[in-house]
Design a protein around this motif. Structure first.
Motif, mmCIF file in Angstrom:
data_model
loop_
_atom_site.group_PDB
_atom_site.id
_atom_site.type_symbol
_atom_site.label_atom_id
_atom_site.label_comp_id
_atom_site.label_asym_id
_atom_site.label_seq_id
_atom_site.Cartn_x
_atom_site.Cartn_y
_atom_site.Cartn_z
ATOM 1 N N GLY A 181 0.800 -1.221 0.000
ATOM 2 C CA GLY A 181 0.000 0.000 0.000
ATOM 3 C C GLY A 181 0.828 1.264 0.000
ATOM 4 N N GLN A 182 2.035 1.205 0.544
ATOM 5 C CA GLN A 182 2.856 2.416 0.637
ATOM 6 C C GLN A 182 3.622 2.721 -0.642
ATOM 7 O OE1 GLN A 182 3.281 -0.394 2.329
ATOM 8 N NE2 GLN A 182 5.413 -0.794 2.920
ATOM 9 N N ILE A 183 3.482 1.878 -1.664
ATOM 10 C CA ILE A 183 4.182 2.099 -2.929
ATOM 11 C C ILE A 183 3.232 2.779 -3.908
ATOM 12 C CG2 ILE A 183 5.263 1.005 -4.924
ATOM 13 C CD1 ILE A 183 6.219 -1.206 -3.075
ATOM 14 N N THR A 184 3.701 3.871 -4.506
ATOM 15 C CA THR A 184 2.926 4.583 -5.524
ATOM 16 C C THR A 184 3.618 4.412 -6.871
ATOM 17 O OG1 THR A 184 2.221 6.236 -3.908
ATOM 18 C CG2 THR A 184 2.017 6.821 -6.244
ATOM 19 N N ILE A 185 2.857 4.009 -7.863
ATOM 20 C CA ILE A 185 3.402 3.816 -9.205
ATOM 21 C C ILE A 185 2.845 4.886 -10.127
ATOM 22 C CG2 ILE A 185 3.553 2.249 -11.182
ATOM 23 C CD1 ILE A 185 3.246 -0.080 -9.234
ATOM 24 N N GLU A 186 3.712 5.595 -10.810
ATOM 25 C CA GLU A 186 3.313 6.598 -11.782
ATOM 26 C C GLU A 186 3.623 6.089 -13.184
ATOM 27 O OE1 GLU A 186 5.124 10.340 -11.030
ATOM 28 O OE2 GLU A 186 4.398 10.476 -8.952
ATOM 29 N N THR A 187 2.731 6.318 -14.100
ATOM 30 C CA THR A 187 2.952 5.861 -15.479
ATOM 31 C C THR A 187 2.898 7.051 -16.436
ATOM 32 O OG1 THR A 187 0.586 5.441 -15.788
ATOM 33 C CG2 THR A 187 1.934 3.600 -15.030
ATOM 34 N N ARG A 188 3.745 6.993 -17.433
ATOM 35 C CA ARG A 188 3.726 7.975 -18.521
ATOM 36 C C ARG A 188 3.810 7.176 -19.827
ATOM 37 N NH1 ARG A 188 6.811 10.402 -14.581
ATOM 38 N NH2 ARG A 188 8.762 9.560 -15.412
ATOM 39 N N LEU A 189 2.670 6.812 -20.337
ATOM 40 C CA LEU A 189 2.598 5.951 -21.516
ATOM 41 C C LEU A 189 2.589 6.780 -22.797
ATOM 42 C CD1 LEU A 189 -0.123 3.472 -20.190
ATOM 43 C CD2 LEU A 189 2.356 3.201 -20.112
ATOM 44 N N GLY A 190 3.362 6.325 -23.787
ATOM 45 C CA GLY A 190 3.408 7.030 -25.071
ATOM 46 C C GLY A 190 2.072 6.903 -25.789
ATOM 47 N N PRO A 191 1.502 8.015 -26.266
ATOM 48 C CA PRO A 191 0.162 7.959 -26.899
ATOM 49 C C PRO A 191 0.153 7.249 -28.254
ATOM 50 C CG PRO A 191 1.115 10.155 -27.100
ATOM 51 C CD PRO A 191 2.037 9.382 -26.205
ATOM 52 N N ASP A 192 1.304 7.217 -28.921
ATOM 53 C CA ASP A 192 1.355 6.633 -30.263
ATOM 54 C C ASP A 192 2.165 5.347 -30.322
ATOM 55 O OD1 ASP A 192 -0.095 8.843 -31.307
ATOM 56 O OD2 ASP A 192 1.762 10.021 -31.308
#
Length: 201
Positions: A181-192
């Protein structure tokens, strides 16, 4: 031919054409009545060493007893033997991998069965349903990996299909993102991001 006939006459063959570590053994073989076949490390006139097969037997030359010795280059044979051994090792590894994958599948089936039992024993609204769903997804992924291992054991079989990489990343994060629960995952996915062909597992 690395050494001419004229250069060979009168030369100490053992000192000239047998590796240092095998000289005493070769001398003993030649001096004895042993007609067996032995593997030695020979050397050329230029100093290159190579695996060789040595055989020595009693003979006669101009009415005088002598010792006839042959040395045969077995470099190609040794290379073929190494390739065969490697092939046998890979076959054994494939058999082992197949056995491990089979046992692993049995364990996963036990986990999945117990997950389903628990899911039916608790309320559909329970917060644990989400965790059980994640466990079930991980088990299914493990079963796919196991199936892939079996495929390799049977000759490298894979399941190629079109893969949306963004979707694959999201599915993977969905499985593992709730582990702590204490881990936060951020994603930045390429749109193309294009669709690729590969084995999803």
């Amino acid at each position: 031919v690395e050494c001419s006939h004229d250069r060979l006459v009168g030369v100490d063959i053992i000192r000239q054409f047998v590796s240092t570590e095998d000289r005493s053994r070769v001398q003993q073989i030649i001096n004895s009545n042993d007609e067996g076949i032995y593997e030695i490390t020979a050397r050329t006139a230029t100093g290159r060493t190579f695996p060789a097969e040595l055989r020595s037997w009693s003979g006669e030359l101009a009415g005088r007893p002598c010792r006839v010795t042959t040395v045969r280059d077995i470099t190609h044979r040794k290379k073929t033997e190494r390739q065969l051994i490697q092939s046998q090792k890979m076959e054994a590894m494939g058999t082992l991998a197949g056995g491990i994958a089979h046992d692993f599948n049995n364990m996963l089936a036990g986990i999945q069965g117990n997950v389903e039992i628990i899911r039916h024993q608790i309320s559909p609204q329970s917060a644990h349903q989400k965790r059980l769903s994640i466990i079930s997804q991980i088990v299914k992924r493990g079963a796919k990996l196991s199936g892939q291992l079996l495929g390799y054991a049977r000759g490298g079989q894979t399941e190629l299909c079109g893969i949306n990489l963004n979707g694959l990343v999201e599915d993977t994060l969905e499985m593992f993102g709730h582990a702590q629960g204490q881990i936060t995952i951020e994603t930045r996915l390429g749109p193309d991001t294009p669709i690729v062909s590969g084995d999803r597992t």
